[in-house]
Design a protein around this motif. Structure first.
Motif, PDB file in Angstrom:
ATOM      1  N   ARG A 119       8.198  -9.172  -6.562  1.00  0.00           N
ATOM      2  CA  ARG A 119       6.798  -8.761  -6.498  1.00  0.00           C
ATOM      3  C   ARG A 119       6.463  -8.133  -5.144  1.00  0.00           C
ATOM      4  NH1 ARG A 119       5.024 -13.285  -7.575  1.00  0.00           N
ATOM      5  NH2 ARG A 119       4.396 -14.007  -5.485  1.00  0.00           N
ATOM      6  N   GLU A 120       6.943  -8.745  -4.062  1.00  0.00           N
ATOM      7  CA  GLU A 120       6.601  -8.275  -2.726  1.00  0.00           C
ATOM      8  C   GLU A 120       7.365  -7.008  -2.328  1.00  0.00           C
ATOM      9  OE1 GLU A 120       4.378  -9.529  -0.378  1.00  0.00           O
ATOM     10  OE2 GLU A 120       3.622 -10.687  -2.083  1.00  0.00           O
ATOM     11  N   TYR A 121       8.589  -6.886  -2.798  1.00  0.00           N
ATOM     12  CA  TYR A 121       9.455  -5.798  -2.341  1.00  0.00           C
ATOM     13  C   TYR A 121       9.471  -4.607  -3.287  1.00  0.00           C
ATOM     14  CZ  TYR A 121      11.391  -8.552   1.497  1.00  0.00           C
ATOM     15  OH  TYR A 121      11.548  -9.258   2.658  1.00  0.00           O
ATOM     16  N   GLU A 122       8.777  -4.731  -4.400  1.00  0.00           N
ATOM     17  CA  GLU A 122       8.752  -3.632  -5.372  1.00  0.00           C
ATOM     18  C   GLU A 122       7.901  -2.464  -4.879  1.00  0.00           C
ATOM     19  OE1 GLU A 122       7.866  -3.019 -10.164  1.00  0.00           O
ATOM     20  OE2 GLU A 122       7.163  -4.824  -9.125  1.00  0.00           O
ATOM     21  N   TYR A 123       7.009  -2.735  -3.933  1.00  0.00           N
ATOM     22  CA  TYR A 123       6.065  -1.728  -3.460  1.00  0.00           C
ATOM     23  C   TYR A 123       6.257  -1.467  -1.979  1.00  0.00           C
ATOM     24  CZ  TYR A 123       3.803  -3.007  -7.849  1.00  0.00           C
ATOM     25  OH  TYR A 123       3.561  -3.257  -9.169  1.00  0.00           O
ATOM     26  N   VAL A 124       5.796  -0.307  -1.539  1.00  0.00           N
ATOM     27  CA  VAL A 124       5.806   0.025  -0.109  1.00  0.00           C
ATOM     28  C   VAL A 124       4.433   0.572   0.275  1.00  0.00           C
ATOM     29  CG1 VAL A 124       8.262   0.507   0.079  1.00  0.00           C
ATOM     30  CG2 VAL A 124       6.722   2.342  -0.590  1.00  0.00           C
ATOM     31  N   THR A 125       4.040   0.292   1.486  1.00  0.00           N
ATOM     32  CA  THR A 125       2.811   0.850   2.040  1.00  0.00           C
ATOM     33  C   THR A 125       3.210   1.966   2.986  1.00  0.00           C
ATOM     34  OG1 THR A 125       1.692  -1.298   1.906  1.00  0.00           O
ATOM     35  CG2 THR A 125       0.733   0.355   3.360  1.00  0.00           C
ATOM     36  N   GLU A 126       2.698   3.159   2.747  1.00  0.00           N
ATOM     37  CA  GLU A 126       3.097   4.308   3.552  1.00  0.00           C
ATOM     38  C   GLU A 126       2.264   4.381   4.830  1.00  0.00           C
ATOM     39  OE1 GLU A 126       4.884   7.507   0.569  1.00  0.00           O
ATOM     40  OE2 GLU A 126       2.729   7.231   0.264  1.00  0.00           O
ATOM     41  N   TYR A 127       2.719   5.238   5.755  1.00  0.00           N
ATOM     42  CA  TYR A 127       2.055   5.347   7.053  1.00  0.00           C
ATOM     43  C   TYR A 127       0.581   5.734   6.908  1.00  0.00           C
ATOM     44  CZ  TYR A 127       6.778   5.366   9.049  1.00  0.00           C
ATOM     45  OH  TYR A 127       8.057   5.038   9.410  1.00  0.00           O
ATOM     46  N   ASN A 128       0.263   6.541   5.893  1.00  0.00           N
ATOM     47  CA  ASN A 128      -1.113   7.016   5.737  1.00  0.00           C
ATOM     48  C   ASN A 128      -1.865   6.313   4.610  1.00  0.00           C
ATOM     49  OD1 ASN A 128       0.286   8.104   3.605  1.00  0.00           O
ATOM     50  ND2 ASN A 128      -0.663  10.134   3.727  1.00  0.00           N
ATOM     51  N   SER A 129      -1.324   5.194   4.119  1.00  0.00           N
ATOM     52  CA  SER A 129      -1.968   4.485   3.009  1.00  0.00           C
ATOM     53  C   SER A 129      -3.308   3.891   3.435  1.00  0.00           C
ATOM     54  CB  SER A 129      -1.062   3.357   2.491  1.00  0.00           C
ATOM     55  OG  SER A 129       0.090   3.880   1.877  1.00  0.00           O
ATOM     56  N   LEU A 130      -4.289   4.037   2.563  1.00  0.00           N
ATOM     57  CA  LEU A 130      -5.584   3.401   2.783  1.00  0.00           C
ATOM     58  C   LEU A 130      -5.500   1.948   2.339  1.00  0.00           C
ATOM     59  CD1 LEU A 130      -7.866   6.267   1.407  1.00  0.00           C
ATOM     60  CD2 LEU A 130      -7.332   5.755   3.799  1.00  0.00           C
ATOM     61  N   PRO A 131      -6.463   1.094   2.735  1.00  0.00           N
ATOM     62  CA  PRO A 131      -6.417  -0.309   2.306  1.00  0.00           C
ATOM     63  C   PRO A 131      -6.318  -0.427   0.782  1.00  0.00           C
ATOM     64  CG  PRO A 131      -8.081  -0.022   4.001  1.00  0.00           C
ATOM     65  CD  PRO A 131      -7.598   1.354   3.663  1.00  0.00           C
ATOM     66  N   GLY A 132      -5.360  -1.218   0.320  1.00  0.00           N
ATOM     67  CA  GLY A 132      -5.167  -1.418  -1.115  1.00  0.00           C
ATOM     68  C   GLY A 132      -4.269  -0.399  -1.769  1.00  0.00           C
TER      69      GLY A 132
END
Length: 925
Positions: A98-111
């Motif tokens: 669940r935790e590693y399936e997604y990535v937050t990119e450098y320019n990602s907004l909250p959520g």
């Protein structure tokens, strides 16, 4: 997937761990036996086994033969009898998924987040240290040569997982317990660690050595104060408690793999470490530095496996701490194939992906820089934004420089912790180092020389550190990630200079030593820049682009002074005024980087005609040309040489340009429609060459029909599939039109064709027909390799081209020794008197024999307007010459014979001889 299948998959994926940890084997066996899932005989074998591990291995035979249903029943019994161990491990894996399936990119907004599968592409990995020469070769290569180098270095099969490859047995039979995974900033080390964790939790590893994986992030360790045990440190990136982790670590340490990510980011204390506690147990509390060192050295969990990621600047330190046996590996980035895969994953749209990738592929600098995965992300992000804003998908990127500025900003914001100096000072120091390398033409820098410009070279995310063997010692050297980054930082340094210093630097680079001396006497400010310095000038133009300079000031606190742009524009206008075509492609690229429409118009005014026909244009050349000509829509004349792939891109410009000279490479039938659209109507088409093509008769006819619509046509040269009777019919129809043209040339490599080359052109106001048959492969020399006819344009219709070519082909299909040879030659030559106004004939034959001499005299006698007849032969026989010398036919006809005279009675060959006759006076010379 139904419940039984899902449970069976879990059992298969985690069987190695279950063998080691399940204690309640017999209660589970009894439940399976009573539920009808097991026969008596295997039950007895399981009971006879001595240890729980042996019992579990016997049990697996039953599960394997029973299929998903029996495995599902076993799963149910695990939940009942091994609930604590089972549920903890199961929940941990589900948490990882669940935790590693997604990535937050450098320019990602909250959520905001994206799937790892939409970003991760397995990079190329090398499992050895590279030699100094290999490093220099990679640094200086671009485009296709760079791609081939990367592919040749790769050691990891794309079909295997990273962990399977990194921990495999080497050719000496050794399997490492510690692996160093080195990589430059932005090369995907952390993504690779995340993907490895996800592969394990999802059951996608082929190896059975690892029952459990833990992830230790060094960046997070920097923020932990006080003393903690190793189990507590590992719990920061897990849903397990430190007690549960401690139990797992102690149960089977030889089945544990710990990923230590970002070793170079860990801030080690500089105090005396001799007073640090000597740890030997996972539950002992100590400062994070002590726990990390104890783990690396093998004082704790000596039997466990370690995978440590790091930048090259910390590899030497890591190697001295890490337990053995070690293995060194390095992420070397993406080849073009991985770049393409990354773009496809990113866009999730075939049309956008294809157009974005083709745009980058066309730019040698960018496709080379895309070996760094984070640059792929920057480019894709920028292009996606442009597409969503409705920008033309064929317009490409704004500039190459803007991508490099974004890259520098990204690394400074996300890959730098605790810089020892302000960003402008760091960038200036890097620029001074880069300029020194440019001046000395070096890409590798000795460690001892680094401190002249940089106080802490290992702390810069833009530099790479290499270890080389030198005799009996080790040598440490530094470099930029690639020569293009060295060129970019040189440009950054130049814009930081005061005006006088900037002008001095620019003048030095714009003159070779000889040109500098001349400049003193001629009072010339600018000369020709040194070739290796051209990319720096291009980056300077890009940094002067208004949007890029604004971004530079906002993100890096660097200002681009107005005098920088002013001096560059002055030089561009100077070169444009001199109309030096050698610099034209480079000037177009500079204008593209500047991206200022009004100045482009001013610079292009000097070029009344753009001649870029000497070498084929690259796709990036075409982008630059297209941009500049879009700024100057009334441009009058173009001479271009480009590939068929670029035809559609350049079509808008070609359509509106009234005078064209085009050479199109690798042209095919599928490109004809684009060509016809580009030509339009009413043009002055000075030349059209369709090279390396293989056109059908239908396509040739379409091209010829397009010529009717033009004001005038200079020449047309086409490579065709074959010159056939149908081709002759197409040419005959064209000759009957009133189209104005100077030359039509068809050529083919088809050995079965009626001829190899067919040319029609104007000469001295007359129409010339030239037919050639080339000797191909092992074929004999053609009996009649070339024939040229000249007659008035108005009499072109009297030439039966189809019959003429067929007879020419028949002559060359047989040898002069054939019984049918004379008949075929006579059939060909008998057609010539019917050509009205025939004034000149050229023949190329192997040997001038008596028979050929008689045939020549026949032509002289039967063609009343014949003024010149020329014969080119390899050898001239005396008897043939004598027949021509004795001829007394028409005084108005000049006969010229070239070749080597064979004199039989002396058994020798005379030198090349030219004999000229007036047909009624015999030999003159």
């Amino acid at each position: 997937m139904d419940q039984d299948s899902e449970r069976a998959r879990f059992v298969d994926a985690h069987w190695a761990a279950l063998v080691q940890r399940v204690k309640m084997v017999m209660p589970i066996v009894d439940e399976l036996r009573s539920g009808g899932m097991m026969e008596w005989e295997p039950n007895c074998k399981i009971r006879a086994a001595n240890t729980n591990q042996e019992k579990m291995r016997e049990l697996y035979e039953v599960l394997h033969s029973g299929g998903d249903k029996v495995k599902s029943a076993f799963y149910s019994q695990l939940e009942k009898h091994e609930s604590c161990l089972f549920r903890a491990l199961d929940k941990y894996k589900k948490w990882i998924q669940r935790e590693y399936e997604y990535v937050t990119e450098y320019n990602s907004l909250p959520g905001e987040y994206v799937l790892l599968s939409e970003r991760y592409t397995q990079p190329l990995i090398i499992m050895r240290h590279r030699e100094k020469g290999e490093r220099e070769e990679e640094m200086c290569s671009v485009g296709e040569s760079f791609q081939q180098l990367l592919i040749s270095r790769n050691n990891v099969d794309k079909d295997s997982s990273i962990l399977d490859a990194l921990f495999c047995v080497d050719n000496k039979g050794i399997s490492p317990c510690s692996v160093i995974l080195q990589g430059n900033s932005g090369n995907g080390k952390s993504f690779t660690a995340q993907k490895s964790m996800l592969d394990w939790a999802s059951g996608n590893l082929h190896r059975e050595e690892f029952d459990c994986l833990f992830h230790l992030k060094c960046k997070e360790l920097n923020h932990i104060s006080g003393e903690q045990s190793l189990a507590e440190l590992l719990s920061h990136n897990s849903n397990l408690t430190s007690d549960q982790i401690s139990q797992i670590l102690q149960k089977s340490p030889e089945k544990i793999l710990i990923l230590i990510d970002g070793f170079d980011e860990f801030r080690f204390s500089h105090s005396d470490t001799s007073n640090m506690p000597k740890l030997s147990h996972v539950s002992e509390k100590a400062p994070p530095e002590a726990s990390l060192k104890a783990l690396l050295r093998g004082h704790i969990l000596s039997e466990s496996f370690l995978l440590v990621t790091t930048r090259s600047t910390a590899t030497k330190t890591l190697g001295s701490l890490l337990k053995h046996p070690q293995r060194f590996t390095e992420i070397i980035g993406f080849s073009e194939k991985e770049v393409e895969e990354y773009f496809q994953r990113f866009f999730q749209n075939e049309e956008l992906f294809r157009k974005a990738f083709e745009c980058v592929k066309a730019n040698e600098t960018l496709i080379t820089a895309c070996s760094i995965p984070v640059i792929c992300w920057i480019i894709c992000t920028v292009m996606r934004e442009r597409f969503s804003d409705g920008a033309d998908v064929t317009s490409g990127l704004e500039t190459t420089t803007s991508i490099y500025v974004d890259f520098v900003s990204t690394l400074l914001e996300h890959h730098c912790q605790g810089l020892s100096q302000p960003v402008p000072i760091l960038l200036r120091s890097l620029g001074q180092l880069a300029e020194r390398g440019m001046l000395e033409k070096q890409v590798l820098f000795e460690e001892k020389s680094m401190h002249e410009t940089l106080s802490n070279p290992a702390g810069s995310p833009f530099l790479c550190k290499f270890l080389f063997k030198r005799r009996i010692c080790q040598e440490t050297m530094f470099s930029f990630m690639h020569l293009s980054f060295q060129e970019f930082f040189t440009a950054l340094y130049f814009i930081s200079l005061a005006e006088r210093d900037f002008l001095d630097k620019l003048t030095e680079r714009f003159h070779s030593q000889t040109q500098s001396y001349l400049a003193l006497y001629l009072d010339e400010k600018y000369g020709c820049p040194e070739p290796h310095f051209l990319p720096v000038i291009q980056f300077l133009c890009g940094l002067s682009h208004k949007e890029v300079s604004s971004s530079l000031e906002e993100t890096l606190n660097l200002s681009v002074h107005s005098f920088v742009r002013a001096q560059l524009e002055e030089w561009i206008l100077h070169v444009s005024a001199s109309r030096d075509y050698n610099f034209l492609p480079f000037i177009l690229h500079c204008l593209y980087e500047l991206h200022e429409k009004e100045f482009v118009q001013k610079a292009m005014e000097a070029w009344q005609e753009l001649d870029m026909s000497w070498d084929p244009l690259s796709r990036m050349d075409c982008w630059a040309l297209l941009y500049c000509l879009d700024c100057c829509p009334l441009f009058r004349s173009l001479k271009l040489n480009f590939g068929a792939e670029e035809l559609k891109m350049l079509q808008p410009v070609l359509c509106r340009t009234p005078e064209l000279e085009l050479t199109v490479q690798n042209f095919s039938d599928t490109d004809v429609a684009d060509l016809l659209s580009a030509l339009g109507e009413g043009k002055r088409l000075r030349e059209l060459r369709l090279n390396s093509s293989c056109l059908s008769d239908e396509s040739v006819q379409q091209v010829l029909n397009a010529l009717h619509k033009q004001k005038n046509v200079g020449g047309l040269q086409i490579a065709v599939k074959s010159i056939s009777a149908d081709t002759a019919h197409v040419i005959t129809d064209f000759l009957q039109t009133k189209a104005r043209w100077e030359e039509i040339s068809l050529r083919t490599d088809d050995a079965e064709s009626l001829c190899s080359s067919l040319r029609l052109f104007s000469f001295e106001g007359k129409l010339v027909l030239n037919v050639v048959k080339w000797c191909s492969g092992l074929q004999n020399e053609p009996s009649l390799s070339e024939i040229i006819l000249k007659c008035p344009h108005s009499k072109a219709s009297s030439i039966n081209i189809k019959s003429f070519l067929q007879s020419f082909h028949s002559v060359n299909c047989i040898t002069d020794e054939s019984a049918d040879f004379d008949r075929q030659v006579n059939a060909l030559l008998s057609q010539l008197p019917s050509v009205s106004g025939l004034s000149a004939i050229n023949l190329s034959v192997p040997v001038l024999t008596e028979t050929w001499a008689s045939r020549i005299l026949f032509l002289v006698e039967s063609c009343p307007r014949l003024a010149v007849i020329r014969v080119d032969a390899i050898f001239l026989l005396e008897e043939g010459i004598k027949i021509l010398q004795r001829s007394h036919t028409r005084p108005a006809c000049v006969m010229r014979v070239d070749g080597f005279v064979l004199v039989y009675h002396t058994f020798c060959i005379s030198k090349f001889t030219c004999i000229c006759f007036l047909c009624n006076r015999g030999a003159i010379s």
